[in-house]
Design an enzyme around this catalytic site. Structure first.
Site, PDB file in Angstrom:
ATOM      1  N   GLU A   1       0.072 -12.993 -30.565  1.00 58.54           N
ATOM      2  CA  GLU A   1      -0.921 -12.321 -31.399  1.00 58.54           C
ATOM      3  C   GLU A   1      -0.354 -11.025 -31.981  1.00 58.54           C
ATOM      4  O   GLU A   1      -0.634 -10.679 -33.132  1.00 58.54           O
ATOM      5  CB  GLU A   1      -2.184 -12.033 -30.581  1.00 58.54           C
ATOM      6  CG  GLU A   1      -2.965 -13.292 -30.195  1.00 58.54           C
ATOM      7  CD  GLU A   1      -4.321 -12.961 -29.612  1.00 58.54           C
ATOM      8  OE1 GLU A   1      -5.309 -12.991 -30.359  1.00 58.54           O
ATOM      9  OE2 GLU A   1      -4.381 -12.660 -28.406  1.00 58.54           O
TER      10      GLU A   1
ATOM     11  N   GLY B   1      -0.930 -12.852 -25.911  1.00 58.96           N
ATOM     12  CA  GLY B   1      -1.048 -11.594 -26.627  1.00 58.96           C
ATOM     13  C   GLY B   1       0.225 -11.202 -27.346  1.00 58.96           C
ATOM     14  O   GLY B   1       0.185 -10.508 -28.367  1.00 58.96           O
TER      15      GLY B   1
ATOM     16  N   GLU C   1      -3.703 -19.541 -23.662  1.00 58.98           N
ATOM     17  CA  GLU C   1      -4.929 -19.029 -23.044  1.00 58.98           C
ATOM     18  C   GLU C   1      -5.831 -20.144 -22.517  1.00 58.98           C
ATOM     19  O   GLU C   1      -6.541 -19.954 -21.516  1.00 58.98           O
ATOM     20  CB  GLU C   1      -5.709 -18.182 -24.059  1.00 58.98           C
ATOM     21  CG  GLU C   1      -5.105 -16.821 -24.343  1.00 58.98           C
ATOM     22  CD  GLU C   1      -4.049 -16.838 -25.429  1.00 58.98           C
ATOM     23  OE1 GLU C   1      -3.636 -15.766 -25.880  1.00 58.98           O
ATOM     24  OE2 GLU C   1      -3.627 -17.945 -25.825  1.00 58.98           O
TER      25      GLU C   1
ATOM     26  N   ALA D   1      -0.630 -11.049 -22.046  1.00 59.21           N
ATOM     27  CA  ALA D   1      -1.421  -9.926 -21.556  1.00 59.21           C
ATOM     28  C   ALA D   1      -1.197  -9.771 -20.053  1.00 59.21           C
ATOM     29  O   ALA D   1      -0.529 -10.589 -19.413  1.00 59.21           O
ATOM     30  CB  ALA D   1      -2.901 -10.162 -21.854  1.00 59.21           C
TER      31      ALA D   1
END
Length: 355
Positions: free
Chosen positions: A106, A103, A126, A64
């Site tokens: 993901e 991300g 994370e 991200a």
């Protein structure tokens, strides 16, 4: 801005969506918006049989945009984008190479199939920022590899190589050739020709059952030692266990709640600050002009700092929670300025200006 971050290209009845957001294709708001629009358009196009998502440059998606974590989430949030990708009525294939982290991992898990170059690495780092995967990654990864393996991957925060990901079933096919996108398109063609439709992780049962209490206790012990004072290790464990006992939507909602709680925590704010501090200031950022400084505490040190700033030309606000201490601090400033004038170190006009 959004149009330039994701390009759509037709290869017969297969659409290739290319994320192009240098240097690492971070999933910033323009990328999320453009990706969502492109996915919806491809899914609604009756002439499209499959969708391939890949990243331009040396990486798929390395995570991200961490700079956005200091602000209120901006729609479309990544979780909603990934839900729409997963809900597509035609197969969605991730063409993975380089880094698929955070991300980006993901995103790969939300796709129905995953092909990868041999140099691809996967991970959910994370925890290193005092966070946890907040876009459904905890629930999807747990449904793919089981609770114990998912907890180990998320608590370590370290990347795993393509061979390991293949063994775990994260990767469906490895493309040994020089062009991972071409391999992914060929794989998509095979899916279409065989009649294979979407395959959603949200619909899978969690394999392997729950790990024993000793495993959980050991994981907690290691995480607390490595990340003292950080809430996300316990959040990761709780969310992985929940993924095995509640439905996908409830498990993903729990992870999102934990993500927001951790994002706003002092521990995560400090770790994110450290992340950027270790990488140095960005060349494009100019130093801001400072004209006024607040000094908290009017004791000997505080009044001395305030005086140094004032004589250097800054406006200074000297603050103390105790009114008498504030008054005493100001008297100290006056006395020091007067002594400097008497000794010829400072002229009267400069002393008056500083005061």
């Amino acid at each position: 801005m959004t149009e330039s971050t994701v390009r759509s290209e037709r290869r017969c009845d297969i659409v290739v969506l290319s994320i192009d957001h240098a240097p690492v294709n971070a999933l910033a708001w323009p990328v999320r918006s453009a990706l969502l629009d492109a996915v919806v358009a491809a899914d609604l196009d009756a002439g499209v049989a499959a969708i391939v998502i890949h990243g331009v440059g040396p990486h798929f998606v390395a995570g991200a945009d961490i700079r956005e974590f200091d602000d209120k989430p901006r729609a479309p949030v990544l979780a909603d984008v990934l839900l729409r990708i997963e809900a597509c009525s035609k197969p969605v294939i991730a063409a993975l190479h380089g880094s698929a982290l955070g991300g980006g991992f993901e995103l790969a898990l939300a796709c129905h199939y995953r092909t990868a170059a041999e140099n691809a690495v996967f991970g959910l780092p994370e925890i290193k920022l005092g966070l946890l995967p907040g876009a459904g990654g905890t629930a999807r990864l747990t449904r793919l590899v089981g609770v114990a393996e998912a907890i180990a991957i998320m608590l370590s925060g370290e990347a795993i190589a393509c061979a390991r990901a293949r063994a775990l079933g994260i990767v469906d096919a490895v493309n040994p050739g020089p062009d991972p996108l071409a391999g992914a398109v060929a794989y998509a063609r095979e899916r279409v020709n065989s009649g294979a439709g979407p395959r959603r992780l949200r619909d899978r049962a969690v394999p392997g059952g729950l790990p024993d209490a000793a495993f959980i206790a050991e994981q907690r012990r290691l995480a607390v030692r490595k990340y003292p004072g950080v809430a996300s290790p316990e959040a990761i464990i709780e969310c992985a266990l929940a993924a095995a006992s509640v439905d996908f939507d409830a498990a993903a909602a729990l992870a999102r709640q934990w993500f927001e709680k951790c994002r706003l925590s002092d521990a995560s704010r400090a770790l994110r600050h450290l992340f950027f501090a270790e990488r140095g200031a960005r060349p494009a950022l100019a130093a801001r002009t400072v004209s006024r400084v607040g000094v908290l505490g009017a004791g000997t040190m505080g009044s001395g700092i305030a005086l140094s700033l004032a004589t250097a030309g800054y406006g200074v606000t000297l603050v103390d929670t105790n009114a008498q201490a504030g008054a005493t601090g100001m008297e100290r400033v006056r006395a020091t300025l007067a002594a400097s004038v008497d000794k010829g170190r400072l002229d009267a006009a400069a002393a008056a200006a500083a005061l």
